[in-house]
Write an enzyme that holds these catalytic residues in place. Structure first.
Site, short mmCIF file in Angstrom:
data_model
loop_
_atom_site.label_atom_id
_atom_site.label_comp_id
_atom_site.label_asym_id
_atom_site.label_seq_id
_atom_site.Cartn_x
_atom_site.Cartn_y
_atom_site.Cartn_z
N GLU A 35 0.86 -1.19 0.00
CA GLU A 35 0.00 0.00 0.00
C GLU A 35 0.89 1.24 0.00
O GLU A 35 1.81 1.35 0.81
CB GLU A 35 -0.92 -0.03 1.23
CG GLU A 35 -1.66 1.26 1.52
CD GLU A 35 -2.52 1.78 0.37
OE1 GLU A 35 -3.29 1.00 -0.21
OE2 GLU A 35 -2.40 2.99 0.05
N GLN A 36 0.56 2.19 -0.88
CA GLN A 36 1.40 3.39 -1.00
C GLN A 36 1.25 4.35 0.20
O GLN A 36 2.18 5.06 0.55
CB GLN A 36 1.06 4.15 -2.28
CG GLN A 36 -0.35 4.70 -2.31
CD GLN A 36 -0.71 5.40 -3.62
OE1 GLN A 36 0.12 5.50 -4.52
NE2 GLN A 36 -1.92 5.88 -3.72
N ARG A 109 -17.54 2.91 5.52
CA ARG A 109 -16.50 2.18 4.78
C ARG A 109 -15.27 1.91 5.63
O ARG A 109 -14.59 0.91 5.43
CB ARG A 109 -16.13 2.78 3.44
CG ARG A 109 -15.99 4.19 3.31
CD ARG A 109 -15.56 4.69 1.96
NE ARG A 109 -16.64 4.67 0.99
CZ ARG A 109 -16.50 4.24 -0.25
NH1 ARG A 109 -15.37 3.78 -0.68
NH2 ARG A 109 -17.52 4.27 -1.07
N TYR A 218 -28.71 7.98 4.35
CA TYR A 218 -29.06 6.78 5.13
C TYR A 218 -28.28 6.76 6.43
O TYR A 218 -27.21 7.38 6.54
CB TYR A 218 -28.82 5.50 4.31
CG TYR A 218 -27.47 5.33 3.66
CD1 TYR A 218 -26.36 4.92 4.38
CD2 TYR A 218 -27.32 5.53 2.29
CE1 TYR A 218 -25.12 4.72 3.76
CE2 TYR A 218 -26.09 5.34 1.66
CZ TYR A 218 -25.00 4.93 2.41
OH TYR A 218 -23.79 4.75 1.78
N ASP A 295 -11.71 -1.64 -8.81
CA ASP A 295 -11.76 -0.44 -9.67
C ASP A 295 -10.64 -0.42 -10.70
O ASP A 295 -10.78 0.20 -11.76
CB ASP A 295 -11.66 0.83 -8.81
CG ASP A 295 -13.00 1.25 -8.23
OD1 ASP A 295 -13.99 0.50 -8.38
OD2 ASP A 295 -13.07 2.34 -7.62
C1 LIG Z 1 -19.59 8.58 -4.15
C2 LIG Z 1 -19.30 7.11 -4.17
C3 LIG Z 1 -20.17 6.22 -3.54
C4 LIG Z 1 -19.93 4.85 -3.60
N1 LIG Z 1 -20.82 4.00 -3.01
C5 LIG Z 1 -20.63 2.67 -3.08
C6 LIG Z 1 -21.56 1.77 -2.49
O1 LIG Z 1 -22.55 2.20 -1.88
N2 LIG Z 1 -21.33 0.42 -2.59
C7 LIG Z 1 -20.23 -0.08 -3.24
O2 LIG Z 1 -20.07 -1.30 -3.30
N3 LIG Z 1 -19.32 0.76 -3.82
C8 LIG Z 1 -19.50 2.11 -3.75
N4 LIG Z 1 -18.59 2.95 -4.32
C9 LIG Z 1 -17.43 2.39 -5.06
C10 LIG Z 1 -16.33 1.93 -4.13
O3 LIG Z 1 -15.95 2.97 -3.26
C11 LIG Z 1 -15.11 1.51 -4.96
O4 LIG Z 1 -15.52 0.75 -6.06
C12 LIG Z 1 -14.17 0.65 -4.12
O5 LIG Z 1 -13.74 1.37 -2.99
C13 LIG Z 1 -12.96 0.23 -4.97
O6 LIG Z 1 -12.06 -0.47 -4.16
P1 LIG Z 1 -10.61 -0.85 -4.72
O7 LIG Z 1 -9.94 -1.55 -3.60
O8 LIG Z 1 -10.74 -1.50 -6.04
O9 LIG Z 1 -9.92 0.57 -4.99
P2 LIG Z 1 -9.51 1.73 -3.99
O10 LIG Z 1 -10.47 1.83 -2.86
O11 LIG Z 1 -9.28 2.94 -4.82
O12 LIG Z 1 -8.12 1.24 -3.36
C14 LIG Z 1 -6.93 1.30 -4.08
C15 LIG Z 1 -5.77 1.30 -3.10
O13 LIG Z 1 -4.56 1.19 -3.83
C16 LIG Z 1 -3.62 2.12 -3.34
N5 LIG Z 1 -2.71 2.42 -4.44
C17 LIG Z 1 -2.98 3.12 -5.58
N6 LIG Z 1 -1.91 3.16 -6.38
C18 LIG Z 1 -0.93 2.47 -5.74
C19 LIG Z 1 0.43 2.15 -6.09
N7 LIG Z 1 0.97 2.54 -7.25
N8 LIG Z 1 1.16 1.42 -5.20
C20 LIG Z 1 0.61 0.99 -4.03
N9 LIG Z 1 -0.66 1.28 -3.65
C21 LIG Z 1 -1.42 1.99 -4.52
C22 LIG Z 1 -4.45 3.31 -2.88
O14 LIG Z 1 -3.77 4.11 -1.94
C23 LIG Z 1 -5.66 2.60 -2.28
O15 LIG Z 1 -5.47 2.27 -0.92
C24 LIG Z 1 -18.79 4.34 -4.27
C25 LIG Z 1 -17.88 5.24 -4.87
C26 LIG Z 1 -18.13 6.60 -4.81
C27 LIG Z 1 -17.17 7.54 -5.47
#
Ligand SMILES: Cc1cc2nc3c(=O)[nH]c(=O)nc-3n(C[C@H](O)[C@H](O)[C@H](O)COP(=O)(O)OP(=O)(O)OC[C@H]3O[C@@H](n4cnc5c(N)ncnc54)[C@H](O)[C@@H]3O)c2cc1C
Length: 394
Positions: A35-36, A109, A218, A295
């Protein structure tokens, strides 16, 4: 071939990366989460959890931990943002549970992230490393090697890029440029529930669907706080994630909405702003022993509240495939993307459609209300079957 016996490298310690590490651990596979950031932490406030992700929590042994912290709403309600009339609702009662077999919940979250992090810590199979910014990755020998911003190199058996919307690993695997800026902006805040007007203090997930705007609110935790997400169209563009919002712009965009909505928005002084982005779905997100998850693989607009749910589904599927392929990561990652891309692509595409429905204006808004308002509860649930009834692999 020493690298084949190394832990799997997971880039990113968000909800997706930690879920991947935990899913692998549940199958007896070790991982290193890089994690960065200086600590493992989630920003933002509430998150909705559909029945489909509770099916995954059962697989990951997380159901009790999540259920202790979640709020279980009595219904999902859509209100018209202009007239304040109810448009439609899905009641989360016995019929819902009988239909989908799993509940619907709302959670902070940070609590969701913490529950997965704690399970990773306790399982003894996951190394959690902060201040590890990955800048490059390649297959090497029988495994992979990643380079870090500090010049270091780490080797592993395989690589999972769970590094979010602005993924570095995606640039290496798919090389398809920057995400698409949707032109929609989200402002998010949390309010003490005692500040919420009594008539709006419901135990429900409420969406006020307006003209090019909507507001979601909510309760979270034991109901002591209320989560607010206000979304509107704006040409303003700032690349990135999580900066402070401008309340004056928000109030201008919501000027035509009903008194209930304006009252709620008026309670918040400090908002955080997200420029909402997504991508076109793709079907190839793995290369050899390297793959993407969450994502990084399929960023979506939040209108179906499924980004984190999909990341957790990915994690369980990926670990299943690694076991089925007996540790042949390249074959397993190929199976994983084939199993996942149509489902996650459908959520990406349908999230855009739901955004149009929530933001319908003029006659289209009236038609929406007529169409959704005429649905029976059974039709409401049947309309969500493809999403909440899945995923098929589990
Ligand atoms: C307004 C809003 C509301 C939402 N509501 C919902 C909901 O109700 N239900 C739901 O299921 N989803 C919801 N989402 C979507 C959800 O927040 C994301 O899809 C989810 O958090 C993605 O998780 P992830 O682990 O893929 O990515 P992220 O949460 O973006 O995590 C990526 C991680 O990688 C790290 N990172 C990035 N680049 C590097 C690198 N080069 N080296 C090392 N580490 C790195 C970052 O620091 C971060 O910790 C919502 C999103 C938004 C914007």
């Amino acid at each position: 071939m020493a690298a084949a016996h190394e832990p799997v490298i997971v880039v990113g310690g968000g909800i997706g990366g930690l879920a991947a590490a935990l899913a692998l651990a549940r199958k007896g596979l070790r991982s290193r989460v890089l994690e960065q950031a200086p600590e493992f932490k989630e920003i933002g406030a509430g998150i909705q959890l559909g029945p489909n992700v509770f099916k995954m929590f059962a697989r990951l042994g997380l159901t009790d931990a999540i259920s202790r912290m979640a709020w279980f709403p009595d219904r999902l309600v859509m209100m018209d943002c202009v007239t304040a009339a109810e448009v439609t609702r899905i009641t989360i009662g016995k019929d819902f549970l009988d239909h989908f077999k799993f509940p619907y919940a709302l959670i902070h979250r940070a609590d969701l992230h913490q529950a997965i992090l704690e399970a990773c810590r306790q399982c003894g199979m996951v190394e959690l490393e902060t201040l590890r910014k990955v800048t490059g990755a390649a297959e090497r020998g029988g495994g992979v090697a990643v380079t870090l911003a500090d010049g270091g190199t780490i080797e592993g058996a395989a690589l999972i890029g769970a590094d979010g919307l602005w993924s570095t690993v995606r640039g290496i695997i798919a090389n398809d440029g920057a995400p698409r800026v949707s032109g929609h902006i989200a402002y998010r805040a949390v309010l003490a529930s005692e500040e919420v007007p009594e008539r709006l203090r419901l135990g429900s997930m409420v969406i006020w669907a307006g003209e090019k705007t909507h507001l979601v609110h909510y309760p979270l935790r034991s109901g002591e706080i209320t989560n607010l997400v206000a979304v509107f169209h704006s040409n303003r563009y700032e690349e990135g994630w999580d900066s402070y919002g401008d309340p004056a712009e928000l109030h201008e965009r919501f000027a035509g909405t009903c008194e209930e909505v304006r009252t709620m928005l008026g309670k918040i002084e400090q908002w955080r702003m997200w420029v909402l982005c997504d991508r076109e779905p793709i079907k190839i997100w793995s290369r050899g022993r390297m793959t993407l998850l969450g994502d990084a693989a399929h960023p979506m607009l939040q209108y179906l509240a499924q980004g984190a749910c999909m990341a957790i589904e990915d994690a369980v599927c990926l670990a299943d495939k690694v076991v089925e392929r007996q540790g042949d990561f390249a074959a397993a990652f190929g199976d994983y993307q084939s199993t996942r891309y149509l489902r996650t692509g459908r959520v990406q595409v349908m999230a855009r459609v739901y955004g149009e429905i929530y933001h319908a204006a003029g006659v289209t808004r009236e038609l929406r209300n007529q169409w959704l308002g005429a649905r029976t509860p059974q039709e409401g649930m049947a309309g969500m079957e493809w999403l909440y009834g899945g995923p098929d692999f589990a």
